[in-house]
Design a protein around this motif. Sequence first.
Motif, PDB file in Angstrom:
ATOM      1  N   ASP A 114       0.920  -1.319   0.012  1.00 23.37           N
ATOM      2  CA  ASP A 114      -0.117  -0.051   0.022  1.00 23.37           C
ATOM      3  C   ASP A 114       0.917   1.187   0.017  1.00 23.37           C
ATOM      4  O   ASP A 114       0.564   2.524  -0.447  1.00 23.37           O
ATOM      5  CB  ASP A 114      -0.950   0.032   1.308  1.00 23.37           C
ATOM      6  N   THR A 145       4.838  -0.189  16.279  1.00 27.70           N
ATOM      7  CA  THR A 145       4.007  -1.422  15.141  1.00 27.70           C
ATOM      8  C   THR A 145       5.148  -2.649  14.853  1.00 27.70           C
ATOM      9  O   THR A 145       4.618  -3.659  14.473  1.00 27.70           O
ATOM     10  CB  THR A 145       4.505  -0.708  13.716  1.00 27.70           C
ATOM     11  N   LEU A 185       0.805   1.252   9.043  1.00 30.04           N
ATOM     12  CA  LEU A 185       0.707  -0.123   9.782  1.00 30.04           C
ATOM     13  C   LEU A 185      -0.195  -0.470  10.803  1.00 30.04           C
ATOM     14  O   LEU A 185      -0.593  -1.598  10.820  1.00 30.04           O
ATOM     15  CB  LEU A 185       2.300  -0.067  10.258  1.00 30.04           C
ATOM     16  N   ARG A 186      -0.578   0.535  11.544  1.00 30.27           N
ATOM     17  CA  ARG A 186      -1.375   0.351  12.474  1.00 30.27           C
ATOM     18  C   ARG A 186      -2.885   0.048  11.758  1.00 30.27           C
ATOM     19  O   ARG A 186      -3.809  -0.325  12.560  1.00 30.27           O
ATOM     20  CB  ARG A 186      -1.637   1.754  13.517  1.00 30.27           C
ATOM     21  N   ALA A 187      -3.023   0.699  10.838  1.00 30.28           N
ATOM     22  CA  ALA A 187      -4.309   0.472  10.171  1.00 30.28           C
ATOM     23  C   ALA A 187      -4.347  -0.803   9.258  1.00 30.28           C
ATOM     24  O   ALA A 187      -5.460  -1.243   8.520  1.00 30.28           O
ATOM     25  CB  ALA A 187      -4.721   1.700   9.056  1.00 30.28           C
ATOM     26  N   GLY A 188      -3.371  -1.767   9.351  1.00 29.34           N
ATOM     27  CA  GLY A 188      -3.185  -3.153   8.870  1.00 29.34           C
ATOM     28  C   GLY A 188      -2.720  -2.960   7.170  1.00 29.34           C
ATOM     29  O   GLY A 188      -2.894  -3.982   6.474  1.00 29.34           O
ATOM     30  N   LEU A 189      -2.315  -1.876   7.005  1.00 32.75           N
ATOM     31  CA  LEU A 189      -1.666  -1.607   5.587  1.00 32.75           C
ATOM     32  C   LEU A 189      -0.377  -2.131   5.333  1.00 32.75           C
ATOM     33  O   LEU A 189       0.278  -2.257   6.259  1.00 32.75           O
ATOM     34  CB  LEU A 189      -1.917  -0.206   4.900  1.00 32.75           C
ATOM     35  N   ARG A 190       0.135  -2.259   4.055  1.00 35.71           N
ATOM     36  CA  ARG A 190       1.501  -2.999   3.859  1.00 35.71           C
ATOM     37  C   ARG A 190       2.212  -1.901   3.566  1.00 35.71           C
ATOM     38  O   ARG A 190       2.154  -1.291   2.675  1.00 35.71           O
ATOM     39  CB  ARG A 190       1.273  -4.081   2.742  1.00 35.71           C
TER      40      ARG A 190
END
Length: 230
Positions: A114, A145, A185-190
């Motif tokens: 992302d 993270t 990263l905390r939003a679950g993105l790469r």
Amino acid sequence: MPAVAVVIPAKDESARVATTVRAAAQIPGVDLVLVVDDGSSDDTAAVAAAAGARVVSHARNRGKAAAMETGAAAVGGLDDPHDPRLLLFLDADLEGTAAAAAVLVPPVADGVADMTIATLPPQRTAGGGHGFVVRAARTGIARATGFSPVQPLSGQRCLTRAAFEAARPLARGFGVETALTIDLLRAGLRVREVECDLHHRVTGKDWRGQVHRFRQYLHVRRALLRYRGR
């Protein structure tokens, strides 16, 4: 290949911005190069426009994060809302090496990442500090993270519109890159780092350079305070 918009925050970069704009325009997929003139006292805006960039100007200096927000908003106003451009943020002083940022685009375009972050080789010009700002940012990101980036302060980044929106509002000042990485990263993105042969002007070791690095450190620490206790 999705369309790509290059966003270049610039402050008093009339000597370098034209070459950077022309090199960035050569990146495959780029159909828009947008320079945000952040309150320059020289003719950065005119030089960038003459080189082929679309230019948006701040009447006064508002800092890199504000320039990034302004640039992304301007791109958004030109986008198809159903097919937004990828955003490629580049510094104004990369000159001809800006074309090498092309490697940041494919992982995002292909859905592997992302956001990509450029890791730069040893720079051609002498300078640089002792690494305490980099260590502070790296440690803060790792604590928040679990990811320990090689070059946490790198401003050369490609990301999707959705990823950019996930990090808003951006942290102010020189803390913007640190917070951007943590928020995604905390939003679950790469997030992926990519080696990139980019070269820019290096901050010197003189008094002015030391003041600059101390300001960077304060901004990074302020950005990290957003995550204390969260």
